[in-house]
Design a protein around this motif. Sequence first.
Motif, short mmCIF file in Angstrom:
data_model
loop_
_atom_site.label_atom_id
_atom_site.label_comp_id
_atom_site.label_asym_id
_atom_site.label_seq_id
_atom_site.Cartn_x
_atom_site.Cartn_y
_atom_site.Cartn_z
N HIS A 280 0.84 -1.19 0.00
CA HIS A 280 0.00 0.00 0.00
C HIS A 280 0.88 1.24 0.00
O HIS A 280 1.94 1.28 0.62
CB HIS A 280 -0.91 0.03 1.23
CG HIS A 280 -1.85 -1.13 1.30
ND1 HIS A 280 -2.56 -1.58 0.22
CD2 HIS A 280 -2.21 -1.93 2.35
CE1 HIS A 280 -3.31 -2.60 0.57
NE2 HIS A 280 -3.10 -2.85 1.86
N THR A 281 0.40 2.27 -0.66
CA THR A 281 1.13 3.54 -0.67
C THR A 281 0.93 4.26 0.66
O THR A 281 0.01 3.95 1.42
CB THR A 281 0.65 4.45 -1.81
OG1 THR A 281 -0.71 4.83 -1.54
CG2 THR A 281 0.72 3.74 -3.15
N GLN A 282 1.80 5.25 0.92
CA GLN A 282 1.68 6.01 2.16
C GLN A 282 0.34 6.73 2.23
O GLN A 282 -0.27 6.83 3.31
CB GLN A 282 2.83 7.02 2.24
CG GLN A 282 2.98 7.67 3.61
CD GLN A 282 3.36 6.67 4.68
OE1 GLN A 282 4.01 5.67 4.40
NE2 GLN A 282 2.95 6.91 5.91
N HIS A 283 -0.12 7.23 1.11
CA HIS A 283 -1.42 7.92 1.08
C HIS A 283 -2.55 6.96 1.44
O HIS A 283 -3.46 7.31 2.22
CB HIS A 283 -1.66 8.51 -0.31
CG HIS A 283 -3.05 9.07 -0.50
ND1 HIS A 283 -3.48 10.22 0.14
CD2 HIS A 283 -4.11 8.59 -1.21
CE1 HIS A 283 -4.74 10.45 -0.19
NE2 HIS A 283 -5.15 9.48 -1.01
N GLN A 284 -2.50 5.75 0.88
CA GLN A 284 -3.55 4.77 1.19
C GLN A 284 -3.55 4.42 2.67
O GLN A 284 -4.61 4.32 3.31
CB GLN A 284 -3.33 3.51 0.34
CG GLN A 284 -3.61 3.71 -1.14
CD GLN A 284 -3.13 2.53 -1.98
OE1 GLN A 284 -2.26 1.77 -1.54
NE2 GLN A 284 -3.69 2.40 -3.18
N ILE A 285 -2.36 4.26 3.22
CA ILE A 285 -2.26 3.92 4.65
C ILE A 285 -2.82 5.05 5.51
O ILE A 285 -3.59 4.83 6.45
CB ILE A 285 -0.80 3.64 5.03
CG1 ILE A 285 -0.31 2.39 4.30
CG2 ILE A 285 -0.66 3.46 6.54
CD1 ILE A 285 1.18 2.17 4.43
N GLN A 286 -2.46 6.28 5.21
CA GLN A 286 -2.92 7.43 6.01
C GLN A 286 -4.44 7.55 5.95
O GLN A 286 -5.09 7.82 6.97
CB GLN A 286 -2.26 8.71 5.49
CG GLN A 286 -0.78 8.80 5.81
CD GLN A 286 -0.14 10.03 5.20
OE1 GLN A 286 -0.75 10.73 4.39
NE2 GLN A 286 1.12 10.29 5.58
N GLU A 287 -5.01 7.36 4.75
CA GLU A 287 -6.46 7.48 4.62
C GLU A 287 -7.17 6.39 5.42
O GLU A 287 -8.17 6.64 6.09
CB GLU A 287 -6.86 7.40 3.14
CG GLU A 287 -6.45 8.61 2.32
CD GLU A 287 -7.13 9.88 2.80
OE1 GLU A 287 -8.33 9.82 3.14
OE2 GLU A 287 -6.45 10.92 2.89
N MET A 288 -6.66 5.15 5.33
CA MET A 288 -7.31 4.06 6.08
C MET A 288 -7.10 4.22 7.58
O MET A 288 -7.97 3.87 8.38
CB MET A 288 -6.78 2.71 5.58
CG MET A 288 -7.31 2.35 4.19
SD MET A 288 -6.97 0.64 3.69
CE MET A 288 -5.22 0.75 3.33
#
Length: 764
Positions: free
Chosen positions: A99-107
Amino acid sequence: MEMLVVLGHLQDLLLVRLKNHKPLFENLKRSVDMFQPNMMEGHLHPLDMTQNTSESDIARIGARDDDFDSATKSGSENHEGASGDDQDPRPKKKRYHRHTQHQIQEMEAFFKECPHPDDKQRKELSRELGLEPLQVKFWFQNKRTQMKTQHERHENTQLRTENDKLRADNMRYREALSNASCPNCGGPTAIGEMSFDEHHLRLENSRLREEIDRISAIAAKYVGKPVVNYPLLSPPVPSRPLELGVGNFGGHQAGMGGEMYGAGDLLRSINAPSDADKPMIIELAVAAMEELIRMAQMGDPLWMTSLDGTTSVLNEDEYIRTFPRGIGPKPTGFKCEASRETAVVIMNHINLVEILMDVGQWSTVFSGIVSRAMTLEVLSTGVAGNYNGALQVMTAEFQVPSPLVPTRESYYVRYCKQHADGTWAVVDVSLDNLRPSPAVRCRRRPSGCLIQEMPNGYSKVTWVEHVEVDDRGVHDLYKQVVNCGNAFGAKRWVATLDRQCERLASAMATNIPTGDVGVITNQEGRKSMLKLAERMVISFCAGVSASTTHTWTTLSGTGAEDVRVMTRKSVDDPGRPPGIVLSAATSFWLPVPPKRVFDFLRDENSRSEWDILSNGGAVQEMAHIANGRDTGNCVSLLRVNSANSSQSNMLILQESCTDSTASFVIYAPVDIVAMNVVLNGGDPDYVALLPSGFAILPDGTSSHGGGGGIGETGSGGSLLTVAFQILVDSVPTAKLSLGSVATVNQLIACTVERIKASLSCDNA
């Protein structure tokens, strides 16, 4: 990498061909899983979340189900180059998605709001983040598993620590009891001779053994250690009501927080108890709790009704027969003061217990009675997330708002317990017998209160005050009010609590009541003004009594024997102007009922008759906050329109409060700019205050022979204390001049004469 490819093909082939050979399948899968994490560049299997998995590990976990069947069913979504060719029996290599950093932050952000998203929410997230719904599902599963693991690990650590503490305490108590000796012959003694008779001790030990076994069983469940049956005494916090009670102890909790004071030399000289003292402290507290309950509930012959039928009087002979043991006989020259009072207050029982057990809140609520206090050591914080079983060693100084009554210092333990019928009890018992000192002038036998829950957020409070004191330092003017209980007795504690509960209810009002008028236009401004007035009252009370522990220095040779003058240097205190501050206080008797004195002093229309600093200017009330049933309980903002242009539009913050035992009118000049900030909801802690004012007590006499009270307009006289705090030099390092002291003496003498002239003459 070749090994990685082989392992990937091997695992997928096993999923297809060995599904029906479950034992062999399980063994092979465990072997692969043990090897796989080390070979796959840190990628953990979803089932390995019970290991030390970090949040970054979760982010890298591939989108696979943690269930074997669903893993094979959804395998097509995890294959590279998946196609519709169903004839190819050879499974494809699995793809591990980072997962990208953006995906992790959003989740992560979504997880904080909703740890269990439904199908619709997962689909929306997958669209927004460019992930498959199953990938989102697996990420949330793994995240929940990680949070659960961390929580359980924290709980295990806490339980393990508590279990070790229980064992250590138990062994220490056993050793202390085994080494006990008879005070008469010096030989070994039976445990029962220490404090309880043998029958009572056996019952208590049986109950305590059950209690520690129960706690040990709970700890063993999480820690994984065997349950051990501990004999003899329990941990310091029993959780069930005592079947029996013996003892003779008492006290009240105190705690002066915050804005005013450093620790005084006297109270600071008392150290926390030693480990050797703690078993005895626990024993005293347990016995004191039982005595308090019985004292609160028993009637005749222990408590007798006074001649006027308004108060209960303790039968000392019956008390000694009922409670033969305790902190020892009454010292020579000491006098017994015992009282009991009951009231229904507008506060729920949980909040009341919290106020009594929190030293800062307790000191604020009872600032007119408690001049200084601190918690020396917390032996137990309680169990089950509340104060049930809480045990605190404390020291406190109790006061009457007058320089003519010495304060009373006490060193004691406070114990809180919830009983079977839902009643909470808080008891104090003196610990002075652990460190005998010739300087002790007050001992507290079991004192405290029972709190019973009532409907609609009310509580029934039964208060017991029981002290032995050397009162020879009390001035003759105040002897009667001290003897009748209006000064230190249960009646004053309950009356203060009732009034303060009304004040707190007013402060927490969600809208501005219709009784409030003036320039207050929002709820935040109302709360800030009440908070500022509260600090003003605390500061006033601390500068009035003959305290030995405050930062004030009493001056001698000031030229006025009946005025107590103190000085203090104010430096780097945002709540007080910098410089040298003088506090002058005096007390005198007026042949006028207390209510009349109170109404005269709080009325802005009669202020010019006694307030020299207003120079006869008209006083206008600009804001009014009602905070009690009595119309005299309010906070006001006054403007003085003085003829002197330099004092024009001066603002005065004033709080007046009254109950059946005492009344106060306290005020302080305030800066207009700073007050505007407060009225707009700003922080009131940075407003500099030097409070002055009045404390009014009934003189303890009445036409029908009772104690007299504030509301009894036709009986008795008043004891009035007048006190000023004045900045005499704005430079803290300056030397105090005798001229400044003379000016303050003259100011207070002139104010007293004006009050006497206005009240006494027209009442004659």
